[in-house]
Design an enzyme around this catalytic site. Structure first.
Site, PDB file in Angstrom:
ATOM      1  N   TYR A 140      -1.206   6.224   6.358  1.00 27.45           N
ATOM      2  CA  TYR A 140      -2.039   5.062   6.060  1.00 27.45           C
ATOM      3  C   TYR A 140      -1.541   3.847   6.832  1.00 27.45           C
ATOM      4  O   TYR A 140      -2.337   3.109   7.434  1.00 27.45           O
ATOM      5  CB  TYR A 140      -2.016   4.786   4.562  1.00 27.45           C
ATOM      6  CG  TYR A 140      -2.904   3.644   4.127  1.00 27.45           C
ATOM      7  CD1 TYR A 140      -4.279   3.724   4.266  1.00 27.45           C
ATOM      8  CD2 TYR A 140      -2.359   2.487   3.562  1.00 27.45           C
ATOM      9  CE1 TYR A 140      -5.107   2.672   3.856  1.00 27.45           C
ATOM     10  CE2 TYR A 140      -3.170   1.443   3.145  1.00 27.45           C
ATOM     11  CZ  TYR A 140      -4.545   1.529   3.304  1.00 27.45           C
ATOM     12  OH  TYR A 140      -5.357   0.504   2.903  1.00 27.45           O
ATOM     13  N   SER A 160      -4.680  -3.867   6.099  1.00 30.80           N
ATOM     14  CA  SER A 160      -4.043  -3.862   4.782  1.00 30.80           C
ATOM     15  C   SER A 160      -2.593  -4.289   4.932  1.00 30.80           C
ATOM     16  O   SER A 160      -2.001  -4.141   6.004  1.00 30.80           O
ATOM     17  CB  SER A 160      -4.096  -2.452   4.187  1.00 30.80           C
ATOM     18  OG  SER A 160      -3.255  -2.332   3.063  1.00 30.80           O
TER      19      SER A 160
END
Length: 314
Positions: free
Chosen positions: A174, A148
């Protein structure tokens, strides 16, 4: 040929995947369902892995995708090992493995093995699964890790992977896990390219899926406002979500269409390998990969730490 708005059908137009066998994790919703559907629609034999098989069956049926399913909870090494053992027992090889499953911005949580939830699920679960089934990956095969732009939030922290001494933040965790996904691809590619197996990492783009289920509406709006402001500063248009077929396109392109030597050990977005390596902090409004995510020494160190954490050497 392809770009930000390309869909799975665009990149697979004219592509016959008959005879190819593919493993896709996280096929109970969103990108995983679309990835599996598109590959199966073009002739591939697809095996989908999911924690909730009933949910996956329903989502795949609604999408018109007919694939085989195996149970996999990436937050449990016992489940990961059982899944790998089951796949190995069949002896059936894979041409492509797409590590699509993941969680994002969770509150402080632990996996069943005591790992920080996002690092444990997104990285360590896939690390163990893919290494255990590596003998099934055909010579010339491909591994696609879904990373990501969120990797730009943070490098990995190998001294404190479970936030035992550093302050936990949902997006910091994350970022660590998504950086780990890129680094895993870099090191896996280095280890296996001698037999033609190449690994790559992809950023699917901003898509409205269940991945954001742990975020409040305020958190999500604040993130979009930040991206909008950055795009305005750089003279770009307003932020727009990708559709799910657009979001899954880069995974499909990297796994089944792109040249192996082009994508091996690299970071891809919008159906191409990114050429922008930048030290800028998180900016989802523009392309680019942080240098630490492609650093081979960082990748080797993460591999060693991951082996230590899961208690296996690969």
């Amino acid at each position: 040929m392809f770009g930000k708005t390309s869909t799975t059908e665009d990149v697979l137009s004219g592509v016959d995947l008959t005879g190819k066998r593919v493993l896709v994790t996280g096929v109970s919703s969103g990108l995983g369902v679309e990835t599996a559907r598109a590959l199966a629609a073009h002739g591939a034999e697809v095996v989908g892995a999911a924690r909730d098989l009933a949910k996956a069956e329903g989502a795949l049926a609604q999408a018109g995708a007919k694939i085989d399913l195996v149970e996999l909870d990436l937050a449990s090494l016992a489940s990961v090992r059982a899944c790998a053992d089951g796949l190995n027992a069949t002896g059936k090889p894979f041409d492509i493995v797409i590590a699509n499953a993941g969680v994002m911005a969770t509150p402080p949580m632990k996996t069943s093995d005591g790992f920080e939830m996002q690092f444990g699920t997104n990285h360590l679960g896939h690390f163990t699964l893919i290494n255990r089934i590596e003998p099934l990956i055909k010579d010339g095969g491909r591994v696609v890790m879904l990373s990501s732009a969120g990797h730009r939030f943070s490098n990995v922290n190998l001294d404190d992977p479970n936030f035992e001494t550093t302050e936990y933040t949902p997006f910091g965790a994350y970022g660590r896990s998504k950086t780990a996904n890129v680094l895993f691809a870099v090191e896996f590619d280095r280890r296996h390219k001698t037999r033609g197996v190449r690994a790559t990492a992809v950023h699917p783009g901003g898509i409205q899926t269940e991945l954001a289920r742990h975020m409040t509406e305020e958190d999500l709006n604040a993130l979009i406002e930040r991206m909008e402001a950055r795009r305005a500063e750089t003279g770009q248009g307003g932020f727009q979500y990708k559709s799910i077929p657009q979001g899954a396109a880069t995974s499909v392109w990297a796994g089944a269409v792109a040249n192996a030597d082009e994508v091996g050990g690299r970071y891809c977005e919008d159906c191409h390998v990114t050429t922008r390596v930048t030290d800028e902090a998180f900016d989802a409004a523009s392309e680019g990969v942080r240098p630490y995510a492609l650093d081979p020494d960082n990748a080797a160190a993460l591999w060693a730490k991951s082996e230590e954490m899961v208690g296996e050497r690969f």
